[in-house]
Design an enzyme around this catalytic site. Structure first.
Site, PDB file in Angstrom:
ATOM      1  CB  VAL A  37      -1.060  -0.160   1.065  1.00 38.03           C
ATOM      2  CG1 VAL A  37      -1.568   1.264   1.181  1.00 38.03           C
ATOM      3  CG2 VAL A  37      -1.909  -1.049   1.127  1.00 38.03           C
ATOM      4  CD  GLU A  63      -2.345   4.900  -1.187  1.00 35.58           C
ATOM      5  OE1 GLU A  63      -2.249   5.464  -0.272  1.00 35.58           O
ATOM      6  OE2 GLU A  63      -1.381   4.127  -1.856  1.00 35.58           O
ATOM      7  CG  ASP A  95     -11.039  33.584 -38.158  1.00 30.36           C
ATOM      8  OD1 ASP A  95     -10.475  33.648 -39.315  1.00 30.36           O
ATOM      9  OD2 ASP A  95     -11.997  34.323 -37.539  1.00 30.36           O
ATOM     10  CG  ASN A 141       1.015   5.170   2.060  1.00 29.05           C
ATOM     11  OD1 ASN A 141       1.718   5.590   1.083  1.00 29.05           O
ATOM     12  ND2 ASN A 141      -0.066   4.923   2.222  1.00 29.05           N
ATOM     13  CG  ASP A 143     -15.907  33.278 -36.063  1.00 27.62           C
ATOM     14  OD1 ASP A 143     -15.805  32.679 -37.185  1.00 27.62           O
ATOM     15  OD2 ASP A 143     -15.550  34.577 -35.993  1.00 27.62           O
ATOM     16  CG  ASP A 197     -14.603  28.340 -38.720  1.00 23.85           C
ATOM     17  OD1 ASP A 197     -14.095  28.336 -39.837  1.00 23.85           O
ATOM     18  OD2 ASP A 197     -14.985  29.446 -38.075  1.00 23.85           O
TER      19      ASP A 197
END
Length: 842
Positions: free
Chosen positions: A254, A259, A301, A685, A591, A595
Site C-alpha cells: 500500500v 494510491e 483566425d 504513507n 467562429d 469551422d
C-alpha cells in the site's frame, strides 16, 4: 398560444416567467449525483483499500488491535479525502458546464435579446440563422432560404430545405439562411430531449492521461507486490512470524503504490479547468486541459482574436467623393466628414443599401453591459452604426423598403443579396454587397466607375482595411428575379477596420518564446492579412491564399508560410490536416458554422464565446469568453502546469515508495531486523501521500514553463529523465534513513523509531524541495506549505502522546536523537533543491 398573438412582440417577460415555472427549464434532467454512501463504497473498491481491509481482517483475527486501529484510521482518512476530492472536482466541472451553456436569440416584449437556451419556454419567438444549433422544437413563422442539418436526429447527411409552416427540431444545425419560429416543445419533451433521456446514464470516459496513469499504476502495483513478497519471504527466512510478515507485506504494498494518484490527476484537471474559466477560457472537454500543454501550432483566425472584434466602418468611397467616420465602437454617436454637397445623394444611396442588405442590429447599454453591442454579425453591425452616425434611422429605412426576398451571405458566394419593394412603387430594389474582387468583375457590375473602384479597394486593403463593395439595381415589378445579380451598378465601397488588439504583438512573442508556431488565417484580402501580420510582428516570407491551396500548395511549408488570406472556412480543415501530418499538435480557432469540421479535427478546437456561432462553440474543446487569443497563451500555460505537477507528484510519491521498499528490503542485511512495523509504514504513507500529494497537484505554474518547448506527444509520463530522478531520489532517502538508524543502533538507542522519523521527514523534505519557485505570489503561504507543516507535526506528535506512541509501537527519543533524525531527514531535500537550482541557472 396562436401564431398571431406572439409574432409581433413575442412573449412578455411576465408570460415567459410563468411559462418557465409551468414547463420547467429547457434542459435535459441530469442524472442525480451519487449519494454519500455510494461515494464511500466506490472509494472502498480501490484495490489498495481492499488490500488494507483484508489486512484488517487478518489483524483482527490475530487480536492485533494496534495494527487494526491504525489500518482503520488510514482507511477512514483516505476515504474521506477521496470523497472530498471527488466533490470538489464535480463542483468545478458543474461550474464549467454552466459557463459553456448554449444561448438563444429571442424576441420578448418587442425587444430582441440573448438569453440562456435553458430559459426558453413554449410560445417564445426565436430568431435562427446559419451557425445556430436549434435550441428547442420550433414551428417556423418566417424562413429565408433556410436549410438545416438534421443528421443528429435522422442520420441524414444532406441538409434539408425548410419552409413555412415547417418545423425545426432541437439539436439540429442551421446551415444556411435565417428564420423566425415559435417554440413548441422544450427540454425532455423535445425531439432531442426524448433521445437524450435514453443516453443520460452514460458516464464520462477517462482522459488519455488518466488512462496512461491507470496503466502505470497497474505496473507499479505488480512491482510493489513482488517486492513486498520478497520482504515477507526474507522475514520468514529470518524466523519472523507469518502473520506479522503478511501484514507487513500488505502495508508495504500500500505504501509503495501512490494510491492517491487518480484522485490527484482528476482534481488537478478539474481545478485547472476551473482556473482557465476564471481566465476567460471555458473547457468543454476535460482531455483538452492536458493536450494544451503539448500544442505546437496555433492557427488563429484574425478577426476577434488577434484583433479587437469590434468592427469599425471608417472609410467610404463613392464616385462623388470620400468620407471618414468618427466614433467609438458600436455607439451610434459620431459623425461623417468629407465629400461634397453634390455627393450627398450618392452617400445616401450607399448608406441605404448597407442598412437594407443587413440582418444585424445594435443593443443598447444595460446593467450588465456598459457599452453598445452588436446583435448579429459584427461587420453588419458596423454598417448599422455607420448609418446612425450619418443621422439615418435603420428602422425607418427598413420600414420604407420592406424586404421581399434574399440570398444570405455564404463563404462560397462571398456576397449577400436582398430584394426590397420601393416606396410608392411596384419596382423592386436589388442590393448586393460582398468581396470587391468578385462584385467588381464587369460580368456582375458593368455600370459605374468600376476600374477606379478596383484601384481604391486595393489601396484600402493594403492599408489594413477589410473592404466591402456595394452594388444595386432596380427591376420592374413582376419581372423574373432569377438573374437579379446581373447588370448591377456600383454604389460604392466601405472600408472596415478591426483594430489589432493592444496585446497582439505580446501574444505573438509569447507563443514564440513558448516554442509554439502562430499562424494567421483570414478571409480578407492578402494586403489586409499582410498589414495585420506586420502590426502583430509575425514574420512571414510570403502570404498564400485559398486559391494557392486549391492549386496544390502545401499549407504546412513551415519554413516560408505563416499567413493565409482569402481562406474559406472549409480550407481550414486542409491547413489543420497538413500541419498534423507534419507531426504538430494543432490548436485551431474558429467562429462560423463551416469551422465545425476543422475545430473537431484539430487537437484543440478553440471557439469564440462572444461573437462565435453556437455550432462552433459546441464543436470546440475550448471556448474563449473574451475572444482574445492571449487567453490561449494562458490556457497553454495552465496545461503545462498541470502536466508538470502530475510529474512532480509522481517523482515525490514513487521515490518515497521506493525508499520504503529499499529500507524494508536492505535493512535486515544491515542488522535492522524489522526496520518498520506495519502501523508505522501506514502512518508514514498516510501523512506523505495524503494532503502533501494533493497539494503538489495544485502548485502554481513554473515561471520557466512557457520558456521551454512543448512536450513531445510520444513522451512517456515518466520520460525525459523522470524515472532516473525517481531512482536516485528514492535511493538517497533510503540511504540516509538507514545511516541514521545504524548510528542510533550503534549507540544503543531506539533505532526503529529513528527509522520512522527519518524516513517520513526525508520524504516531506523532498516535497518542500519540489515546491515551485516563488513567482508573483512572493512570500504568500500556499496549500503545500500548510500540508507539509501539518504532516511534519503529525509525524513527530506521536512521540509526545503516550496513547499514539504505543499505538504505533514507538519509543521515546532524546533531543539529540530527534535532532539527528531531523538533520538526516533534511539531506535528500537539500540535495534535490540544490540540483534543481543548478539546473535552473544552467
Amino acid at each position: 398560444m396562436t401564431l398571431a398573438t406572439t409574432l409581433p412582440t413575442g412573449l412578455s417577460d411576465q408570460d415567459a416567467l410563468r411559462a418557465l415555472q409551468d414547463h420547467g427549464p429547457n434542459a435535459i434532467a441530469e442524472v442525480p449525483p451519487p449519494g454519500l454512501l455510494f461515494r464511500v463504497l466506490a472509494q472502498l473498491r480501490d484495490p489498495m483499500i481492499l488490500l488494507l481491509l483484508g489486512a484488517s481482517v487478518l489483524t483482527a483475527t490475530l487480536h492485533d488491535f494496534t495494527d487494526l486501529t491504525v489500518i482503520l484510521v488510514v482507511v477512514v482518512l483516505n476515504t474521506t479525502v477521496g470523497v472530498i476530492q471527488e466533490l470538489r472536482a464535480e463542483r468545478a466541472l458543474a461550474a464549467l458546464r454552466r459557463l459553456a451553456a448554449p444561448q438563444a436569440r429571442v424576441v420578448r416584449s418587442g425587444r430582441t435579446r440573448l438569453i440562456a437556451a435553458a430559459d426558453l419556454v413554449p410560445g417564445d419567438l426565436v430568431l435562427v440563422e446559419a451557425g445556430d444549433i436549434v435550441p428547442a422544437d420550433l414551428q417556423l413563422a418566417e424562413a429565408f432560404q433556410l436549410q438545416a442539418d438534421e443528421a443528429a436526429l435522422t442520420g441524414e447527411s444532406v441538409p434539408v430545405e425548410k419552409d413555412c409552416p415547417g418545423e425545426l427540431s432541437a439539436g439540429t444545425v442551421i446551415t444556411r439562411g435565417r428564420g423566425k419560429a415559435l417554440v413548441t416543445r422544450t427540454g425532455p419533451d423535445s425531439a432531442l430531449g426524448r433521445i437524450a433521456v435514453l443516453l443520460s446514464g452514460q458516464r464520462p470516459r477517462p482522459t488519455p492521461l488518466q488512462r496512461r496513469l491507470a496503466s502505470l499504476s497497474r505496473v507499479l502495483s505488480i512491482a510493489a507486490v513482488a517486492l513486498s513478497a520478497i520482504v515477507a519471504v526474507s522475514g520468514l527466512i529470518r524466523g519472523l512470524p507469518l502473520p506479522d510478515m503478511l501484514v507487513t507485506a500488505v502495508s508495504l504494498t500500500v505504501a509503495a503504490v501512490p494510491e492517491s494518484l487518480p484522485a490527484v490527476v482528476t482534481l488537478a484537471l478539474a481545478i485547472g479547468a476551473h482556473r482557465m474559466a476564471r481566465r476567460s477560457a471555458v473547457v468543454r472537454q476535460l482531455p483538452a486541459v492536458e493536450t494544451l500543454g503539448a500544442v505546437t501550432v496555433v492557427a488563429a483566425d484574425k478577426t476577434g482574436t488577434l484583433t479587437e472584434g469590434v468592427m469599425l466602418a471608417e472609410r467610404i468611397w463613392t464616385e462623388s467623393g470620400e468620407y471618414v467616420a468618427s466614433g467609438n465602437g458600436y455607439s451610434p454617436e459620431g459623425a461623417l466628414a468629407g465629400g461634397s454637397a453634390e455627393g450627398q445623394d450618392a452617400l445616401y444611396r450607399l448608406l441605404r443599401d448597407v442598412v437594407l442588405c443587413n440582418d444585424a442590429d445594435l443593443l443598447p447599454p444595460d446593467p450588465d453591459h456598459a457599452g453598445w453591442r452588436a446583435l448579429g454579425d459584427p461587420t453588419e453591425a458596423a454598417l448599422i452604426t455607420l448609418a446612425h452616425r450619418a443621422d439615418l434611422s435603420p428602422g425607418d429605412l427598413r420600414a420604407a423598403y420592406p424586404r421581399t426576398a434574399e440570398a444570405p451571405f455564404d463563404s462560397v458566394r462571398k456576397r449577400m443579396t436582398t430584394l426590397h419593394r420601393l416606396p410608392d412603387s411596384d419596382e423592386v430594389l436589388v442590393i448586393c454587397k460582398g468581396a470587391p474582387e468578385l462584385l467588381l468583375a464587369e460580368s456582375i457590375t458593368p455600370y459605374g466607375p468600376v476600374a477606379r473602384a478596383r484601384e481604391a479597394a486595393s489601396i484600402l486593403a493594403h492599408q489594413g482595411y477589410r473592404v466591402l463593395a456595394v452594388t444595386d439595381r432596380t427591376l420592374p415589378g413582376g419581372s423574373n428575379t432569377a438573374h437579379a445579380e446581373a447588370g448591377l451598378r456600383l454604389a460604392g465601397l466601405v472600408a472596415i477596420t478591426d483594430p489589432v488588439r493592444h496585446n497582439a504583438s505580446d501574444v505573438a512573442a509569447a507563443f514564440t518564446d513558448a516554442g509554439v508556431e502562430l499562424l494567421l488565417i483570414t478571409g480578407d484580402a492578402p494586403g489586409t492579412a499582410r498589414a495585420v501580420a506586420d502590426q502583430v510582428g509575425l514574420d512571414s516570407v510570403e502570404v498564400i491564399t485559398g486559391e494557392d491551396i486549391d492549386a496544390g500548395r502545401d499549407p504546412a511549408d513551415g519554413s516560408r508560410v505563416r499567413v493565409f488570406a482569402r481562406i474559406r472556412p472549409e480550407q481550414k480543415l486542409d491547413i489543420v490536416r497538413a500541419w498534423q501530418a507534419a507531426g504538430h499538435v494543432v490548436a485551431m480557432t474558429g467562429d462560423g458554422v463551416n469551422d465545425g469540421p476543422a475545430l473537431r479535427r484539430a487537437d484543440i478546437g478553440v471557439a469564440m464565446g462572444r461573437d462565435g456561432t453556437e455550432v462552433a462553440r459546441q464543436a470546440a474543446d475550448l471556448i474563449l469568453t473574451d475572444d482574445d487569443l492571449g487567453t490561449v497563451v494562458a490556457a497553454i500555460e495552465e496545461g503545462r502546469r498541470i502536466y508538470s505537477n502530475v510529474r512532480t507528484f509522481l517523482r515525490y510519491a514513487l521515490s518515497g515508495g521506493l525508499a520504503e521498499v529499499l529500507v524494508m528490503l536492505l535493512g535486515p542485511f544491515a542488522g535492522l531486523t524489522l526496520p518498520l512495523l506495519p502501523a508505522q509504514i501506514l502512518w508514514i504513507n498516510m501523512l506523505t501521500h495524503g494532503l502533501p500529494g494533493v497539494a503538489l497537484g495544485a502548485e502554481p505554474a513554473d515561471p520557466q514553463a512557457m520558456r521551454r518547448g512543448p512536450r513531445p506527444t510520444t513522451e512517456h509520463v515518466l520520460g525525459a529523465g523522470l524515472w532516473q530522478r525517481i531512482g536516485w531520489t528514492g535511493t538517497l532517502i533510503a540511504a540516509v534513513t538507514l545511516a541514521a538508524s545504524l548510528l542510533v543502533r550503534h549507540s544503543g538507542g531506539p533505532w526503529q523509531t529513528t527509522t520512522y522519523l527519518t524516513l517520513g521527514l526525508a520524504q516531506l523534505g523532498v516535497a518542500a524541495a519540489l515546491r515551485r519557485p516563488r513567482g508573483v505570489d512572493g512570500r504568500a503561504l500556499r496549500f503545500l506549505d500548510v500540508a507539509i507543516a501539518g504532516a511534519v507535526v503529525a509525524q513527530v506528535l506521536p512521540l509526545a502522546l503516550d496513547p499514539l506512541r504505543d499505538l504505533l509501537g514507538l519509543e521515546p527519543v532524546t533531543i539529540g536523537q530527534l535532532a539527528l533524525a531531523i538533520a538526516f531527514g533534511c539531506i535528500p531535500g537539500a540535495v534535490v533543491a540544490l540540483l534543481r537550482l543548478r539546473h535552473r541557472k544552467s
